[in-house]
Design an enzyme around this catalytic site. Structure first.
Site, mmCIF file in Angstrom:
data_model
loop_
_atom_site.group_PDB
_atom_site.id
_atom_site.type_symbol
_atom_site.label_atom_id
_atom_site.label_comp_id
_atom_site.label_asym_id
_atom_site.label_seq_id
_atom_site.Cartn_x
_atom_site.Cartn_y
_atom_site.Cartn_z
ATOM 1 N N ASP A 1 6.729 13.045 14.542
ATOM 2 C CA ASP A 1 5.518 13.538 15.193
ATOM 3 C C ASP A 1 4.404 12.499 15.087
ATOM 4 O O ASP A 1 4.198 11.889 14.035
ATOM 5 C CB ASP A 1 5.092 14.854 14.513
ATOM 6 C CG ASP A 1 3.926 15.528 15.193
ATOM 7 O OD1 ASP A 1 4.073 15.940 16.348
ATOM 8 O OD2 ASP A 1 2.860 15.633 14.553
ATOM 9 N N GLU B 1 20.824 3.330 5.900
ATOM 10 C CA GLU B 1 21.641 3.713 4.746
ATOM 11 C C GLU B 1 22.546 4.896 5.062
ATOM 12 O O GLU B 1 23.498 5.175 4.315
ATOM 13 C CB GLU B 1 20.755 4.072 3.549
ATOM 14 C CG GLU B 1 19.941 2.933 2.975
ATOM 15 C CD GLU B 1 19.089 3.407 1.808
ATOM 16 O OE1 GLU B 1 19.565 4.277 1.042
ATOM 17 O OE2 GLU B 1 17.949 2.926 1.658
#
Length: 559
Positions: free
Chosen positions: A219, A279
């Site tokens: 956002d 990751e």
């Protein structure tokens, strides 16, 4: 297929990280779910996670690749979840962490990725971090938020404005300072210049990655940093005035926002976020950019290369005109300013008037609905669909007494806020509250005019808008050029015609759209084109000559 069972089945998690498609997001179709309005399971009038889980077969059957959940974190709901007070728990309104885990498991079993809204530019003023920060100027979290002294006359430190109206600064009598809030006063801005804040927020996001989410919708991603100089914004030049990120009645549009957002320091933080996502192979990010004067430049910065965000969306199509000229200019500007970036395309979402109401001339709602679906599916980028869009829902008229959106209440009646696009999903035309809830009162009313569009009125109906969307998404998946192919604008079209080609690995699709309520003709020129069998491709062809009816379309295969 029926989507109206009340009991949901349990599935095992199918993921095998050794075979993850890390590029699935590029060209993916993402279905946005606004949790308060999708399905109410416990019949309190507000949608919840169990309700969403019970409807996931319907979403999967549309042919989308992922869902995006608007915020479900713990929140006082002043901005309906976009004011987070605990980033690691589910608000009781929506259920529990266990409910979220079951939703995630079922979505994955159906082949759906799950992207969650992450609201980190600000928190709720009920967050423990802010409660501690406002106690004094010397406590451990004193500079976790953006605090500033008043001017000598007691006024705010500069002229920055809140998108929701008024100054972006709010006085706090405990610290005898102002704090920054780009939105509601109950949404204080976090201070990203403090490394400890960045560390904490990265930790909150890691919590959800460990839980198995497939990515984040970020956002207000360009609002993370402010200029530490606190310099006032200059007025916008008249020729640069743009009301795409705020309604025209909002004075926020009268400033060029050089210092309160889109700061260069954000680049390093976004690289850190990308490193975190890397990751977890196969996860993705989509950033929301609100910057009327600089949105394409910011998108280019935020998505270019392989160490930034995966994709972003701007308000080019959420706030712009539905004309061939506007779309041609927007596509050309995207190619010129962000050639290595990746855009996430959307015509509707939870913040804007539904595009059928925004764009369609009276009497042409159905034709524009279908053309817009085909256009969205053939442009270059990933795609976001907003719940109910696939039913052809229009913007609801909400009485002032039923408004709950603080944005609309502030600027009523010139701007009626966002409630009109957030009304509950309609599942059954002849069931209480459209099958959304059996409560006596729902959080927003179910519009009577939406009942004719309900899922049970369109499911398995050959010519319905819902069936059309399913066909369009299948056509898109059947043609890889529409998913990851290059886009080349066709020049020399009439003023009301947008035309381009999509090309990948020897396949070329010719796409042309008459974006007006008047008939149009267009000459394809040299080369041979055969019919592609696309739904909604209804233009008449005589050799190289195309004849379009109002809001007509043509999709052909170039040879």
């Amino acid at each position: 297929m029926s989507y109206f069972a009340t009991e949901s089945r349990q599935y095992s998690h199918p993921e095998d990280t050794s075979s993850v498609d890390t590029d699935w997001w590029r060209g993916a179709v993402i279905y946005q779910i606004y949790p308060r309005s999708f399905q109410d399971h416990n019949n309190d009038g507000v949608g919840d996670l169990v309700g969403i889980t019970s409807r996931l077969e319907y979403v999967a059957d549309l042919g989308v690749d992922a869902i995006w959940l608007s915020p479900v974190f713990t929140s006082p709901m002043k901005d309906f979840g976009y004011d987070v007070s605990n980033y690691r728990d589910i608000d009781p309104t929506f259920g529990s962490l266990e409910d979220f885990d079951r939703l995630l498991e079922k979505a994955h079993s159906l082949g759906l990725k799950v992207v969650i809204d992450q609201v980190i530019s600000h928190s709720s003023d009920r967050h423990p971090w802010f409660a501690e920060s406002r106690l004094s100027r010397t406590n451990e979290k004193a500079d976790w938020y953006v605090w500033a002294d008043p001017k000598p006359d007691g006024s705010p430190p500069n002229n920055w404005l809140s998108i929701f109206g008024g100054s972006a600064w709010h006085w706090d009598g405990r610290r005898m300072q102002y704090y920054l809030h780009n939105f509601l006063t109950s949404q204080p801005d976090l201070n990203f210049h403090n490394p400890a804040v960045q560390d904490a927020l990265v930790g909150e996001m890691r919590f959800w990655l460990e839980r198995g989410v497939d990515g984040f919708r970020l956002d207000t991603v360009n609002f993370y940093f402010h200029a530490q100089s606190l310099e006032s914004n200059p007025p916008v030049k008249p020729e640069d005035f743009n009301a795409s990120t705020a309604p025209a009645v909002n004075p926020y549009n009268l400033q060029e926002h050089l210092y309160d957002k889109s700061q260069p320091e954000n680049i390093a933080f976004l690289k850190r976020l990308r490193a975190l996502l890397d990751e977890y192979p196969g996860t993705t990010t989509v950033g929301e950019i609100g910057d009327a004067q600089h949105q394409l430049e910011v998108m280019a910065q935020y998505t270019s290369g392989d160490d930034m965000l995966h994709m972003c969306y701007t308000f080019d199509y959420l706030g712009g005109e539905y004309t061939a000229r506007h779309f041609t200019e927007a596509l050309r500007a995207t190619q010129e300013k962000a050639p290595d970036g990746w855009i996430c395309l959307a015509f509707s979402n939870h913040d804007v008037v539904r595009h059928v109401s925004r764009w369609a001339p009276h009497g042409f709602e159905d034709r524009l609905t279908r053309q817009a679906a085909l256009l969205l599916a053939t442009m270059r980028g990933s795609v976001c669909l907003f719940q109910g869009e696939e039913l052809g829902l229009t913007e609801a008229e909400i009485a002032y007494d039923d408004l709950v959106d603080p944005y609309g209440i502030e600027f009523w009646p010139e701007f009626k806020g966002r409630d009109g696009c957030r009304t509950p999903m309609v599942w059954h035309a002849h069931v209480r509250n459209g099958g959304f809830s059996s409560a006596n009162r729902t959080w927003l009313p179910v519009p009577a005019q939406h009942l004719a569009y309900a899922v049970d009125q369109q499911d398995n109906v050959a010519n319905s808008v819902l069936s059309f969307y399913r066909s369009v998404l299948k056509f898109r998946k059947d043609h890889p050029a529409l998913i990851k192919g290059d886009l080349t604008l066709i020049e020399g079209t009439p003023d009301n015609v947008l035309a381009f080609t999509r090309t990948l690995d020897g396949e070329t699709l010719v796409c042309a759209f008459n974006m007006s309520a008047e008939s149009a003709e267009f000459d394809l020129g040299g080369g041979t084109v055969t019919e592609a069998g696309a739904p909604g491709s209804d233009a008449q062809r005589d050799g190289a000559r195309l004849s379009f009816g109002p809001f007509g379309a043509y999709i052909g295969i170039g040879n």
